[in-house]
Design an enzyme around this catalytic site. Structure first.
Site, PDB file in Angstrom:
ATOM      1  N   PHE A   1      -4.006  -9.311  -1.708  1.00 55.73           N
ATOM      2  CA  PHE A   1      -4.861  -8.120  -1.787  1.00 55.73           C
ATOM      3  C   PHE A   1      -4.368  -7.283  -2.952  1.00 55.73           C
ATOM      4  O   PHE A   1      -3.183  -7.338  -3.299  1.00 55.73           O
ATOM      5  CB  PHE A   1      -4.769  -7.293  -0.496  1.00 55.73           C
ATOM      6  CG  PHE A   1      -5.743  -7.714   0.560  1.00 55.73           C
ATOM      7  CD1 PHE A   1      -5.579  -8.906   1.239  1.00 55.73           C
ATOM      8  CD2 PHE A   1      -6.839  -6.909   0.877  1.00 55.73           C
ATOM      9  CE1 PHE A   1      -6.482  -9.299   2.207  1.00 55.73           C
ATOM     10  CE2 PHE A   1      -7.752  -7.290   1.841  1.00 55.73           C
ATOM     11  CZ  PHE A   1      -7.573  -8.493   2.515  1.00 55.73           C
TER      12      PHE A   1
ATOM     13  N   ASP B   1       9.288  -9.837  -4.576  1.00 55.17           N
ATOM     14  CA  ASP B   1       7.836 -10.029  -4.489  1.00 55.17           C
ATOM     15  C   ASP B   1       7.558 -11.321  -3.711  1.00 55.17           C
ATOM     16  O   ASP B   1       7.878 -12.422  -4.157  1.00 55.17           O
ATOM     17  CB  ASP B   1       7.202 -10.093  -5.883  1.00 55.17           C
ATOM     18  CG  ASP B   1       5.689  -9.965  -5.762  1.00 55.17           C
ATOM     19  OD1 ASP B   1       5.200  -8.825  -5.823  1.00 55.17           O
ATOM     20  OD2 ASP B   1       5.014 -10.995  -5.523  1.00 55.17           O
TER      21      ASP B   1
ATOM     22  N   ASP C   1       6.984  -1.648  -2.240  1.00 60.71           N
ATOM     23  CA  ASP C   1       7.421  -2.182  -3.528  1.00 60.71           C
ATOM     24  C   ASP C   1       8.854  -1.763  -3.836  1.00 60.71           C
ATOM     25  O   ASP C   1       9.526  -2.404  -4.636  1.00 60.71           O
ATOM     26  CB  ASP C   1       6.498  -1.666  -4.644  1.00 60.71           C
ATOM     27  CG  ASP C   1       5.131  -2.318  -4.566  1.00 60.71           C
ATOM     28  OD1 ASP C   1       5.087  -3.532  -4.284  1.00 60.71           O
ATOM     29  OD2 ASP C   1       4.113  -1.617  -4.756  1.00 60.71           O
TER      30      ASP C   1
ATOM     31  N   ASN D   1       4.178   3.329   4.398  1.00 64.00           N
ATOM     32  CA  ASN D   1       2.848   3.656   3.856  1.00 64.00           C
ATOM     33  C   ASN D   1       1.840   3.709   4.995  1.00 64.00           C
ATOM     34  O   ASN D   1       2.186   3.522   6.152  1.00 64.00           O
ATOM     35  CB  ASN D   1       2.448   2.643   2.775  1.00 64.00           C
ATOM     36  CG  ASN D   1       2.422   1.233   3.328  1.00 64.00           C
ATOM     37  OD1 ASN D   1       1.637   0.923   4.213  1.00 64.00           O
ATOM     38  ND2 ASN D   1       3.305   0.386   2.820  1.00 64.00           N
TER      39      ASN D   1
ATOM     40  N   LYS E   1       0.888 -13.096 -10.368  1.00 60.56           N
ATOM     41  CA  LYS E   1       1.579 -13.572  -9.165  1.00 60.56           C
ATOM     42  C   LYS E   1       1.164 -14.991  -8.784  1.00 60.56           C
ATOM     43  O   LYS E   1       1.533 -15.489  -7.733  1.00 60.56           O
ATOM     44  CB  LYS E   1       1.291 -12.619  -7.992  1.00 60.56           C
ATOM     45  CG  LYS E   1       1.801 -11.190  -8.193  1.00 60.56           C
ATOM     46  CD  LYS E   1       1.704 -10.416  -6.885  1.00 60.56           C
ATOM     47  CE  LYS E   1       2.085  -8.956  -7.065  1.00 60.56           C
ATOM     48  NZ  LYS E   1       2.569  -8.364  -5.816  1.00 60.56           N
TER      49      LYS E   1
HETATM   50  O1  PMT Z   1      -3.698  -2.199   7.181  1.00 60.55           O
HETATM   51  P1  PMT Z   1      -4.977  -1.405   6.988  1.00 60.55           P
HETATM   52  O2  PMT Z   1      -4.834   0.022   7.436  1.00 60.55           O
HETATM   53  O3  PMT Z   1      -6.155  -2.109   7.577  1.00 60.55           O
HETATM   54  O4  PMT Z   1      -5.241  -1.285   5.405  1.00 60.55           O
HETATM   55  C1  PMT Z   1      -5.579  -2.439   4.668  1.00 60.55           C
HETATM   56  C2  PMT Z   1      -4.859  -2.480   3.313  1.00 60.55           C
HETATM   57  C3  PMT Z   1      -5.347  -1.342   2.428  1.00 60.55           C
HETATM   58  C4  PMT Z   1      -3.341  -2.371   3.499  1.00 60.55           C
HETATM   59  C5  PMT Z   1      -5.203  -3.887   2.680  1.00 60.55           C
HETATM   60  O5  PMT Z   1      -6.587  -3.984   2.502  1.00 60.55           O
HETATM   61  C6  PMT Z   1      -4.487  -4.102   1.354  1.00 60.55           C
HETATM   62  O6  PMT Z   1      -4.950  -3.719   0.292  1.00 60.55           O
HETATM   63  N1  PMT Z   1      -3.290  -4.758   1.407  1.00 60.55           N
HETATM   64  C7  PMT Z   1      -2.417  -4.956   0.251  1.00 60.55           C
HETATM   65  C8  PMT Z   1      -1.630  -3.712  -0.051  1.00 60.55           C
HETATM   66  C9  PMT Z   1      -0.703  -3.912  -1.243  1.00 60.55           C
HETATM   67  O7  PMT Z   1       0.499  -3.970  -1.041  1.00 60.55           O
HETATM   68  O8  PMT Z   1      -1.306  -4.098  -2.398  1.00 60.55           O
HETATM   69  P2  PMT Z   1      -0.531  -4.257  -3.838  1.00 60.55           P
HETATM   70  O9  PMT Z   1      -1.628  -4.229  -4.821  1.00 60.55           O
HETATM   71  O10 PMT Z   1       0.552  -3.254  -3.942  1.00 60.55           O
HETATM   72  O11 PMT Z   1       0.134  -5.678  -3.774  1.00 60.55           O
HETATM   73  C10 PMT Z   1      -0.523  -6.864  -4.230  1.00 60.55           C
HETATM   74  C11 PMT Z   1      -0.216  -8.036  -3.314  1.00 60.55           C
HETATM   75  O12 PMT Z   1       1.187  -8.343  -3.399  1.00 60.55           O
HETATM   76  C12 PMT Z   1      -0.522  -7.776  -1.851  1.00 60.55           C
HETATM   77  O13 PMT Z   1      -1.156  -8.898  -1.301  1.00 60.55           O
HETATM   78  C13 PMT Z   1       0.856  -7.558  -1.246  1.00 60.55           C
HETATM   79  O14 PMT Z   1       0.888  -8.000   0.109  1.00 60.55           O
HETATM   80  C14 PMT Z   1       1.747  -8.429  -2.127  1.00 60.55           C
HETATM   81  N2  PMT Z   1       3.163  -7.980  -2.233  1.00 60.55           N
HETATM   82  C15 PMT Z   1       3.459  -6.687  -2.493  1.00 60.55           C
HETATM   83  C16 PMT Z   1       4.782  -6.297  -2.601  1.00 60.55           C
HETATM   84  C17 PMT Z   1       5.790  -7.258  -2.422  1.00 60.55           C
HETATM   85  N3  PMT Z   1       7.058  -6.930  -2.485  1.00 60.55           N
HETATM   86  N4  PMT Z   1       5.472  -8.538  -2.189  1.00 60.55           N
HETATM   87  C18 PMT Z   1       4.173  -8.927  -2.118  1.00 60.55           C
HETATM   88  O15 PMT Z   1       3.889 -10.110  -1.918  1.00 60.55           O
END
Ligand code: PMT
Length: 404
Positions: A330, A313, A287, A217, A348
């Site tokens: 985030f 996750d 994901d 990504n 979560k």
């Molecule tokens: O890196 P930059 O270019 O500065 O951009 C910043 C950003 C947009 C990446 C950052 O601000 C951001 O939003 N990061 C989280 C991206 C994300 O994966 O969001 P999500 O809504 O899909 O996931 C929710 C949370 O679960 C996140 O904290 C993620 O790290 C976590 N996660 C996701 C997938 C996974 N398998 N395990 C996780 O723990």
């Protein structure tokens, strides 16, 4: 903290209105003091400059006068009280470049020019950026002088390794300007996270289809790196776990590089279980990952179907484990879907979630700015568009408030 969504103004830039006394001593890197001066002023700091006589062989007082927008001082006698009044007005002294000579004078209490007398009469923090030939840098007398200063609390930044002005290679290059600014920020930072052990994740992950192709990504790592640096500056013991990015490993923290979601999960698990007090997941963890990875490069074909399966996750498994740290996640959403971020927080078992709409101008992936809403169990705060450094400070401010 507001319990409803309100727009907050940008937190004050940390160097805004700070009064800095910049000492320039006589090395070839003295010309870089002009750029340093400009960058400090860009940060809205007020800069006064003291030059040694030797430094005037490398840069003119007029250039520094224009860069600082203040009169430049160098004589001990022209304004007899300058060695008292200039340090009194300053909150921080920065010496860049700091030659072996000025470091020797500082370490031994010699006060025979304006800069060395200013240093002796100054009671605040001082940052020095040594710059010299590598032989001088490795000289034992010099090293004793340097160690004496750092043991007394003087903050050293650099020198870097590389090609030196004399044509030789080695340590002695003055630290880069952003690193000096970083050290200045650190010197001014609050130390409210001194007892925290914080694991931060940043960047994307790569999920391989075959040895040469992967799904990933647009994350640049900037958001996570900004958080890690801000936490370090505030005194935390930081581990930064990052997917592939083009950003340099930040100093003053453990830095673990990973590629896949699985590697990130393992690294986070290991670090968290060794006693972290907080986990901040800014990484854009994939994901989905291909169900099968080909050991050889997949041949070209008219159509290729890829089966994907969900990655573990990371947040959920940390939350379910023993000794759960404070978890800040985030939520990267496409649209103003704050409600979804709140749901993610609950599902979560996060303690705080930072919502960003990655389709909004100036926010999200691969930018220096972001616009976020910080949500926790007590309410939420919407922030204006601001630098990722300021977003990082705002997140840590809220974390610090909750922990207090
Ligand atoms: O890196 P930059 O270019 O500065 O951009 C910043 C950003 C947009 C990446 C950052 O601000 C951001 O939003 N990061 C989280 C991206 C994300 O994966 O969001 P999500 O809504 O899909 O996931 C929710 C949370 O679960 C996140 O904290 C993620 O790290 C976590 N996660 C996701 C997938 C996974 N398998 N395990 C996780 O723990």
């Amino acid at each position: 903290m507001n319990s409803s969504a309100t727009k907050k103004k940008k937190p004050q830039t940390s160097l805004k209105n700070k009064s800095i006394l910049l000492g320039v001593s006589g090395g070839v890197a003295a010309y870089k003091a002009i750029e340093l001066c400009r960058r400090l002023r860009d940060e809205e700091a007020s800069v006064s400059v003291v030059m040694t006589d030797a430094s005037k062989n490398f840069v003119t007082p007029l250039s520094l006068e224009v860069a600082s927008m203040h009169k430049v001082f160098s004589s001990l006698y022209e304004e007899p009280m300058a060695h008292i009044t200039l340090p009194q007005q300053a909150e921080l002294m920065v010496i860049a470049p700091a030659t072996a000579n000025i470091i020797g004078k500082f370490a031994n209490g010699i006060a025979d020019d304006l800069l060395s007398t200013c240093f002796l009469s100054f009671s605040g923090k001082t940052v020095i950026a040594p710059s010299m030939n590598w032989r001088m840098y490795e000289n034992r007398i010099f090293r004793q002088n340097l160690e004496k200063l750092t043991s007394l609390g003087v903050i050293q930044v650099g020198p870097g390794q590389g090609s030196l002005a004399c044509g030789e290679e080695g340590p002695g290059r003055m630290a880069e300007i952003p690193d000096i600014i970083d050290a200045v920020r650190t010197a001014f930072s609050k130390r409210d996270l001194e007892h925290e052990k914080i694991v931060v994740t940043a960047g994307p992950t790569r999920e391989y289809l075959d040895p040469v192709r992967f799904i990933s990504n647009r994350s640049s790592g900037k958001m996570g790196f900004a958080i890690a640096k801000a936490a370090r500056n505030r005194g935390a013991d930081v581990t930064l776990i990052s997917g592939p990015t083009s950003l340099a490993a930040p100093a003053g923290m453990r830095f673990i590089q990973v590629e896949t979601a699985l590697e990130m999960a393992e690294a986070v698990e290991k670090e968290v279980r060794s006693g972290a007090s907080a986990l901040i997941m800014a990484a854009a963890v994939a994901d989905f990952s291909p169900s099968e990875k080909s050991g050889t490069k997949i041949e070209k074909a008219g159509e290729l179907l890829i089966r994907l399966r969900q990655t573990p996750d990371i947040i959920s498994s940390v939350a379910a484990g023993k000794g759960k740290p404070f978890i800040i996640g985030f939520a990267a959403e496409t649209g103003a879907r704050v409600e979804r971020a709140r749901e993610k927080m609950k599902k979560k078992k996060m303690d705080m979630v930072v919502f960003n709409d990655v389709t909004e101008a100036g926010a999200g992936f691969d930018l220096d700015t972001n616009r976020v809403t910080i949500i926790d169990k007590k309410g939420e705060t919407g922030l204006e568009l601001m630098s990722k450094d300021s977003v990082a400070e705002a997140i840590l401010d809220r974390f610090s408030e909750i922990k207090a």
